[in-house]
Write a protein that holds these residues in place. Structure first.
Motif, PDB file in Angstrom:
ATOM      1  N   GLY A   1      60.330  40.339  62.276  1.00  0.00           N
ATOM      2  CA  GLY A   1      60.964  41.422  63.218  1.00  0.00           C
ATOM      3  C   GLY A   1      62.535  41.730  63.049  1.00  0.00           C
ATOM      4  N   ASP A   2      63.147  41.098  62.178  1.00  0.00           N
ATOM      5  CA  ASP A   2      64.648  41.310  62.023  1.00  0.00           C
ATOM      6  C   ASP A   2      64.517  42.452  61.001  1.00  0.00           C
ATOM      7  OD1 ASP A   2      65.626  39.185  63.435  1.00  0.00           O
ATOM      8  OD2 ASP A   2      66.308  38.132  61.892  1.00  0.00           O
ATOM      9  N   THR A   3      65.539  43.404  61.096  1.00  0.00           N
ATOM     10  CA  THR A   3      65.675  44.461  60.525  1.00  0.00           C
ATOM     11  C   THR A   3      67.165  44.816  59.838  1.00  0.00           C
ATOM     12  OG1 THR A   3      63.907  45.890  61.503  1.00  0.00           O
ATOM     13  CG2 THR A   3      65.326  46.951  60.303  1.00  0.00           C
ATOM     14  N   VAL A   4      67.230  45.341  58.779  1.00  0.00           N
ATOM     15  CA  VAL A   4      68.547  45.692  58.048  1.00  0.00           C
ATOM     16  C   VAL A   4      68.396  46.965  57.334  1.00  0.00           C
ATOM     17  CG1 VAL A   4      69.459  43.117  57.925  1.00  0.00           C
ATOM     18  CG2 VAL A   4      68.305  44.228  55.869  1.00  0.00           C
ATOM     19  N   GLU A   5      69.633  47.581  57.126  1.00  0.00           N
ATOM     20  CA  GLU A   5      69.441  48.913  56.492  1.00  0.00           C
ATOM     21  C   GLU A   5      70.328  48.772  55.215  1.00  0.00           C
ATOM     22  OE1 GLU A   5      71.606  53.107  57.358  1.00  0.00           O
ATOM     23  OE2 GLU A   5      70.325  52.388  58.890  1.00  0.00           O
TER      24      GLU A   5
ATOM     25  N   THR B   1      58.480  40.337  57.745  1.00  0.00           N
ATOM     26  CA  THR B   1      57.344  39.873  58.609  1.00  0.00           C
ATOM     27  C   THR B   1      57.025  38.406  58.498  1.00  0.00           C
ATOM     28  OG1 THR B   1      55.844  40.340  56.508  1.00  0.00           O
ATOM     29  CG2 THR B   1      56.135  42.406  58.030  1.00  0.00           C
ATOM     30  N   GLU B   2      57.956  37.696  57.823  1.00  0.00           N
ATOM     31  CA  GLU B   2      57.814  36.133  57.940  1.00  0.00           C
ATOM     32  C   GLU B   2      59.347  35.611  57.661  1.00  0.00           C
ATOM     33  OE1 GLU B   2      56.376  34.721  53.772  1.00  0.00           O
ATOM     34  OE2 GLU B   2      55.000  35.697  54.751  1.00  0.00           O
ATOM     35  N   PRO B   3      59.791  34.472  57.982  1.00  0.00           N
ATOM     36  CA  PRO B   3      60.893  34.179  57.653  1.00  0.00           C
ATOM     37  C   PRO B   3      61.184  34.549  56.077  1.00  0.00           C
ATOM     38  CG  PRO B   3      59.838  32.491  58.706  1.00  0.00           C
ATOM     39  CD  PRO B   3      58.864  33.431  58.426  1.00  0.00           C
TER      40      PRO B   3
END
Length: 254
Positions: free
Chosen positions: A190-194, A237-239
């Motif tokens: 769930g983490d997101t970076v740009e 979607t996973e570590p």
């Protein structure tokens, strides 16, 4: 010349490989005996090797010249020794750079049982080694390392290595090229970076699985070469762990 906007996905199984008794190495670009004239570099990045080395084994002393070499360990530990007198252990979260300059000799070994004193806990070392060209040839050889593990755990892109003036205060280690920077992040589901904006970007997924906005899933070992691009979002979607080279020049124009 302004590069054309492209997103070129390179899948893990398509990489060239060197596999011997103690080494399992995957090459994103031409390396050693695996030469392809159409795949020598992207931007300023010439080498992106994904290496696994068995305990007690490694690369014996060998020379390098005129190259900025950044090593990033994902699992295990790697012992470095070089002809300038530097030695140390590289482990996950430790940024390390060796400037080959006018000439240097070094070795890299998986001495995990020596370090722990317990052969039963020896494990393979998994690391990514990346080479970029320096701004000028013949510089003094050098070495630098800095631990940044705590920052990487926060789920954001951090600057591992850079020669760009704007990163003078936030890069863990420096490289001798003012047009290049390496970013990295460890991401939980769930983490997101740009991605940064740059004429040339190279995204590598050494661990886990992520989704690239507009392109879909990227699996462990996949890479993407961008030109005239950036701003896309990466979502885990996973570590996972990602490495991103931001480059504002190409090898031909450097």
């Amino acid at each position: 010349m302004t590069p054309t906007d492209t997103v070129d996905i390179r899948r893990a199984p398509d990489r060239a490989a060197t596999k011997i008794s103690w080494l399992d190495s995957k090459h994103s670009f031409s390396f050693g005996g695996n030469y392809d004239p159409a795949n020598t570099h992207h931007g300023l990045l010439l080498v992106n090797n994904d290496d696994k080395v068995k305990p007690g084994k490694g690369f014996d002393t060998h020379p390098h010249r005129d190259m900025e070499i950044v090593t990033w360990v994902l699992r295990g530990s790697l012992v470095h020794q070089d002809s300038t007198g530097h030695s140390g252990v590289i482990y996950p979260g430790l940024a390390q750079r060796m400037s080959a300059g006018r000439g240097i000799m070094h070795s890299e070994k998986n001495d995990s049982w020596t370090l722990t004193g317990d052969a039963s806990h020896a494990e393979p070392v998994h690391f990514v080694q990346m080479w970029v060209v320096p701004d000028e040839a013949g510089i003094k050889p050098g070495y630098q390392q800095m631990e940044i593990d705590d920052e990487l755990m926060r789920g954001k892109l951090v600057t591992i290595a850079s020669g760009m003036p704007e990163h003078a205060d936030d890069a863990a280690i420096s490289i001798s090229n003012k047009y290049a920077a390496l970013r990295g992040a460890r991401l939980q589901p769930g983490d997101t970076v740009e991605l940064p904006q740059a004429p040339y970007l190279h995204l590598f997924v050494p661990r886990g699985e992520v989704v690239l906005e507009g392109a879909g899933a990227l699996h462990e070992g996949d890479a993407v070469r961008f030109t005239a691009s950036g701003g896309q979002r990466i979502t885990a979607t996973e570590p996972s762990e990602i490495l991103v080279w931001e480059m504002h020049a190409s090898l031909a124009a450097a």
